[in-house]
Design a protein around this motif. Sequence first.
Motif, PDB file in Angstrom:
ATOM      1  N   VAL A  99     -14.586 -11.882  13.800  1.00  0.00           N
ATOM      2  CA  VAL A  99     -15.366 -11.020  12.915  1.00  0.00           C
ATOM      3  C   VAL A  99     -15.753 -11.867  11.706  1.00  0.00           C
ATOM      4  O   VAL A  99     -14.888 -12.448  11.042  1.00  0.00           O
ATOM      5  CB  VAL A  99     -14.561  -9.787  12.458  1.00  0.00           C
ATOM      6  CG1 VAL A  99     -15.397  -8.935  11.508  1.00  0.00           C
ATOM      7  CG2 VAL A  99     -14.122  -8.967  13.666  1.00  0.00           C
ATOM      8  N   GLN A 101     -18.086 -12.642   7.987  1.00  0.00           N
ATOM      9  CA  GLN A 101     -18.538 -11.972   6.769  1.00  0.00           C
ATOM     10  C   GLN A 101     -19.936 -11.390   6.975  1.00  0.00           C
ATOM     11  O   GLN A 101     -20.224 -10.278   6.548  1.00  0.00           O
ATOM     12  CB  GLN A 101     -18.548 -12.947   5.598  1.00  0.00           C
ATOM     13  CG  GLN A 101     -19.004 -12.321   4.292  1.00  0.00           C
ATOM     14  CD  GLN A 101     -18.908 -13.287   3.119  1.00  0.00           C
ATOM     15  OE1 GLN A 101     -18.273 -14.317   3.190  1.00  0.00           O
ATOM     16  NE2 GLN A 101     -19.558 -12.949   2.025  1.00  0.00           N
ATOM     17  N   TYR A 103     -22.116  -9.584   9.345  1.00  0.00           N
ATOM     18  CA  TYR A 103     -21.714  -8.760  10.485  1.00  0.00           C
ATOM     19  C   TYR A 103     -22.475  -9.075  11.758  1.00  0.00           C
ATOM     20  O   TYR A 103     -21.990  -8.857  12.863  1.00  0.00           O
ATOM     21  CB  TYR A 103     -21.884  -7.276  10.137  1.00  0.00           C
ATOM     22  CG  TYR A 103     -21.314  -6.909   8.795  1.00  0.00           C
ATOM     23  CD1 TYR A 103     -20.062  -7.367   8.402  1.00  0.00           C
ATOM     24  CD2 TYR A 103     -22.049  -6.138   7.895  1.00  0.00           C
ATOM     25  CE1 TYR A 103     -19.538  -7.044   7.159  1.00  0.00           C
ATOM     26  CE2 TYR A 103     -21.535  -5.809   6.654  1.00  0.00           C
ATOM     27  CZ  TYR A 103     -20.281  -6.270   6.290  1.00  0.00           C
ATOM     28  OH  TYR A 103     -19.778  -5.960   5.062  1.00  0.00           O
ATOM     29  N   GLN A 158     -20.822  -0.786   8.434  1.00  0.00           N
ATOM     30  CA  GLN A 158     -21.210  -1.909   9.279  1.00  0.00           C
ATOM     31  C   GLN A 158     -20.011  -2.807   9.580  1.00  0.00           C
ATOM     32  O   GLN A 158     -19.879  -3.328  10.689  1.00  0.00           O
ATOM     33  CB  GLN A 158     -22.312  -2.716   8.590  1.00  0.00           C
ATOM     34  CG  GLN A 158     -23.648  -1.989   8.507  1.00  0.00           C
ATOM     35  CD  GLN A 158     -24.735  -2.853   7.890  1.00  0.00           C
ATOM     36  OE1 GLN A 158     -24.940  -3.988   8.295  1.00  0.00           O
ATOM     37  NE2 GLN A 158     -25.428  -2.312   6.905  1.00  0.00           N
ATOM     38  N   GLN A 159     -19.119  -2.974   8.597  1.00  0.00           N
ATOM     39  CA  GLN A 159     -17.927  -3.774   8.840  1.00  0.00           C
ATOM     40  C   GLN A 159     -17.051  -3.131   9.906  1.00  0.00           C
ATOM     41  O   GLN A 159     -16.488  -3.821  10.759  1.00  0.00           O
ATOM     42  CB  GLN A 159     -17.143  -3.932   7.531  1.00  0.00           C
ATOM     43  CG  GLN A 159     -15.885  -4.769   7.661  1.00  0.00           C
ATOM     44  CD  GLN A 159     -16.183  -6.162   8.164  1.00  0.00           C
ATOM     45  OE1 GLN A 159     -16.157  -6.409   9.361  1.00  0.00           O
ATOM     46  NE2 GLN A 159     -16.488  -7.066   7.260  1.00  0.00           N
ATOM     47  N   ARG A 160     -16.952  -1.819   9.890  1.00  0.00           N
ATOM     48  CA  ARG A 160     -16.174  -1.124  10.915  1.00  0.00           C
ATOM     49  C   ARG A 160     -16.785  -1.327  12.301  1.00  0.00           C
ATOM     50  O   ARG A 160     -16.063  -1.489  13.287  1.00  0.00           O
ATOM     51  CB  ARG A 160     -16.084   0.368  10.588  1.00  0.00           C
ATOM     52  CG  ARG A 160     -15.185   0.689   9.410  1.00  0.00           C
ATOM     53  CD  ARG A 160     -15.139   2.199   9.193  1.00  0.00           C
ATOM     54  NE  ARG A 160     -14.163   2.564   8.191  1.00  0.00           N
ATOM     55  CZ  ARG A 160     -14.400   2.638   6.883  1.00  0.00           C
ATOM     56  NH1 ARG A 160     -15.613   2.331   6.436  1.00  0.00           N
ATOM     57  NH2 ARG A 160     -13.465   2.977   6.040  1.00  0.00           N
ATOM     58  N   PRO A 179     -14.114 -11.379   6.159  1.00  0.00           N
ATOM     59  CA  PRO A 179     -14.971 -10.263   6.572  1.00  0.00           C
ATOM     60  C   PRO A 179     -15.243  -9.242   5.477  1.00  0.00           C
ATOM     61  O   PRO A 179     -16.150  -8.424   5.623  1.00  0.00           O
ATOM     62  CB  PRO A 179     -14.147  -9.623   7.701  1.00  0.00           C
ATOM     63  CG  PRO A 179     -12.733  -9.906   7.339  1.00  0.00           C
ATOM     64  CD  PRO A 179     -12.760 -11.294   6.735  1.00  0.00           C
ATOM     65  N   LEU A 180     -14.483  -9.283   4.391  1.00  0.00           N
ATOM     66  CA  LEU A 180     -14.656  -8.286   3.335  1.00  0.00           C
ATOM     67  C   LEU A 180     -15.405  -8.832   2.132  1.00  0.00           C
ATOM     68  O   LEU A 180     -15.586  -8.144   1.134  1.00  0.00           O
ATOM     69  CB  LEU A 180     -13.286  -7.755   2.882  1.00  0.00           C
ATOM     70  CG  LEU A 180     -12.349  -7.287   3.993  1.00  0.00           C
ATOM     71  CD1 LEU A 180     -11.059  -6.733   3.394  1.00  0.00           C
ATOM     72  CD2 LEU A 180     -13.016  -6.250   4.881  1.00  0.00           C
ATOM     73  N   ARG A 188     -13.668  -2.883  -0.743  1.00  0.00           N
ATOM     74  CA  ARG A 188     -12.880  -3.992  -0.209  1.00  0.00           C
ATOM     75  C   ARG A 188     -11.394  -3.638  -0.194  1.00  0.00           C
ATOM     76  O   ARG A 188     -10.689  -3.906   0.774  1.00  0.00           O
ATOM     77  CB  ARG A 188     -13.135  -5.247  -1.038  1.00  0.00           C
ATOM     78  CG  ARG A 188     -12.492  -6.499  -0.460  1.00  0.00           C
ATOM     79  CD  ARG A 188     -13.060  -7.756  -1.098  1.00  0.00           C
ATOM     80  NE  ARG A 188     -12.741  -7.852  -2.503  1.00  0.00           N
ATOM     81  CZ  ARG A 188     -13.621  -7.773  -3.493  1.00  0.00           C
ATOM     82  NH1 ARG A 188     -14.905  -7.596  -3.215  1.00  0.00           N
ATOM     83  NH2 ARG A 188     -13.245  -7.884  -4.751  1.00  0.00           N
TER      84      ARG A 188
END
Length: 388
Positions: A99, A101, A103, A158-160, A179-180, A188
């Motif tokens: 994963v 940063q 996405y 989108q991160q999920r 990724p955060l 975050r």
Amino acid sequence: MTSAATIESKPTTSTTGEAPGTVVVDAVTKRYGNATAVDGMSLTIEAGEFISLLGPSGCGKTTTLRMIAGFEQPDAGDIRVSGRSVLGVPPYRRDVNTVFQAYALFPHMSVAENVAYGLQQRRTPRSEVRDRVVEALDLVQMRRFADRKPTQLSGGQQQRIALARALVNRPSVLLLDEPLGALDRQLREEMQLELKLLQSRLGITFVFVTHDQGEALSMSDRIAIMRDGRIEQLADADTVYARPASAYVAAFVGQQNFFRGEVAEGGAAVASTHALVRGTAPELAGLANGQAAVRPEFVEIAAARSDASAEVNLARGTLLGVSHLGETMQYLVRLGDDQSLIVRRPTPEAPNLTVGDPVECSWRAESVLLFPADDAASAGGYVAPPTA
């Protein structure tokens, strides 16, 4: 994330007896021309562990992650995932997912189509794809957004989805490359909690790359502090914070006030220009110069008294600034032209002081860390600029 859905990683036949989900980086070196990004690094990550690679830009943490993922190949050494060497194995054939940063979601596809993409490339049966996509979206609480496009989602959503897309392939190891980093502070912090809860529930090995010490401290079972392509210290968060192995680690994790000067009292103290700073053990015996470090939260501050006795670890100066940090108050004290001190006190206990007041700062010897002379400032330790 409260879904009862579970994702089981694929069993892997080990050639070394190492469990599925174990990652071994064995004496790995990676060079780019004349620059060495990773220098003979060795690291064993246990199955089901959440480990963070922490360090400043250029320390080799992302290069290490990319070699585990298969996007880079080491110049020397070996990397094993789930007991099997992955040298020369392309990323899509490794028992890992990554994963990033960024996405990298396909904007023309729906959320469900994005999550399903990897399974479809592996020619997974359509009925199984549908079930596994629902399962992955449930894990990250995003099933109700299955028909939306990525552009219709917030950064956290989108991160999920990026997480769901990685988890749907049921890897034994999940690699997370900062990724955060693109999220705002509040989101975050929320995602940090969710990531840790998700990892604990799934039991998948997480390898997390970050330069943010707060992220590493809040989520990790162990933290590998990296410096110049090597691991400076590998330990749990409590150990890294309270018993750093070097001045570099002490400076990089949290905040420190450093006093530099000649070693005194048989190695049990450092005599700086502004204070004789005693520690709890003769760590510096036999050395000419050293440095003492004390964290801002261990320092007491009060109005200076003209009759104050010369007690251990006492420094006098002038209050330069006061900052309200919410639960704490921060004071900046000038001790002299070449030394300042940061003090942090819980807001309910913070003394009422005014900028310009003469103050005295004190701290216990057991709060002091003693180190050989080193350029700790390069790791982020507080070193005050001289007065103009």
